[in-house]
Design a protein around this motif. Structure first.
Motif: not given
Ligand code: ADP
Ligand code: MG
Length: 266
Positions: A233-235, A240-241, A252-255
């Protein structure tokens, strides 16, 4: 219900929670297979605890629906969800501090049996009932690996890792089929962490397919050891999963973790 639906214990459809202008959980869709172990990760404030609160019914969603065993529970109150098999531990330790560990576990079992059905005066009507209850309490303490010597000490005096194991034991007292653990290793020393991970793995081994576990966890080595799949989860959004290795390499996760004050993802 077809067999595919049967294998999904929990499903959320566009589940959303707004606090005023802030969208803490934003249109999140998940499908959790029965018997699996999933981890939810995400920077601080990304909506992980709120997501748990929506599943347990502590908070009503602003939008979206939740299916548990194929049934819509979106509007069911928390105690009903607990009766149906959803149980959780909290991010902040939540025990009765001056009761012994044994009493804490026993109360959770009793609470589950008695909820709304039996009068308080019926609790210990027969000596045999108490024996069954006590055996069950010892059984659960053993599964999570609570030190038997410490079972009769006020819970507040237990070391942090033992308190966490006690919380997991209390969650098991309600006989869940879905167990939600919110940061079970939070605030723990490096030496204590494996103790709690081992307890979770032991619980999983004992109940097998009958227990599905979703945990919120930050520490990537812990995630890698325990979980089969990670949801990020982000915001408030699911970004991603996938398998732990894929997630570690996901841009996206690293970002999302860049500039976060959390521990590094890797
Ligand atoms: P996480 O567990 O991922 O750290 P939370 O779910 O606790 O995140 O919080 C997500 C966002 O929602 C945060 O910005 C937090 O401040 C906000 N929030 C959480 N609970 C409430 C609440 N009861 N009222 C208002 N805002 C809240
Ligand atoms: Mg949280």
């Amino acid at each position: 219900m077809n067999s595919a639906t049967n294998d999904i214990i929990l499903q959320t459809n566009k589940i959303t929670k707004k606090f005023g202008g802030l969208t803490a959980v934003n249109m999140v869709d998940v499908e959790i297979e029965r018997g699996s172990v999933k981890t939810i990760i995400g920077p601080n404030g990304s909506g992980k605890t709120t997501f748990f609160n929506l599943i347990t019914g502590v908070l009503p969603p602003t939008e979206g629906s939740i299916l548990f065993n194929g049934k819509d529970i979106t509007n069911s109150p928390p105690h009903q969800r607990s009766q149906h098999g959803i149980s959780r531990s909290y991010q902040i330790t939540n025990i009765f501090p001056y009761l012994t560990a044994f009493e804490n576990i026993r109360l959770s079992i009793q609470g589950h049996y008695l909820k709304g059905k039996i009068k308080l005066s019926d609790i210990i009507r027969r000596a045999g009932d108490i024996e069954v209850l006590h055996n069950e309490t010892y059984g659960i303490a053993d599964i999570v690996g609570l030190d038997p010597v410490r079972l009769f000490v006020p819970a507040t005096l237990l070391p942090h890792a033992e308190q966490r194991k006690l919380e997991i034991a209390m969650a098991l007292g309600t006989k869940p089929s879905l167990l939600l653990l919110d940061e079970p290793t939070a605030g723990m020393s490096v030496e204590e962490i494996p103790e709690v991970i081992d307890a979770i793995l032991r619980v999983k081994e004992r109940f097998g397919k009958d227990l599905t576990v979703i945990l919120v966890e930050h520490k990537m080595d812990v995630v890698m050891r325990i979980s089969e799949e990670i949801i990020v989860l982000s915001n408030g959004k699911k970004i991603a999963q996938g398998q732990p290795q894929e997630i570690k390499e996901n841009k996206d996760v690293l970002q999302a973790y860049l500039g976060s004050t959390d521990e590094d993802l890797i």
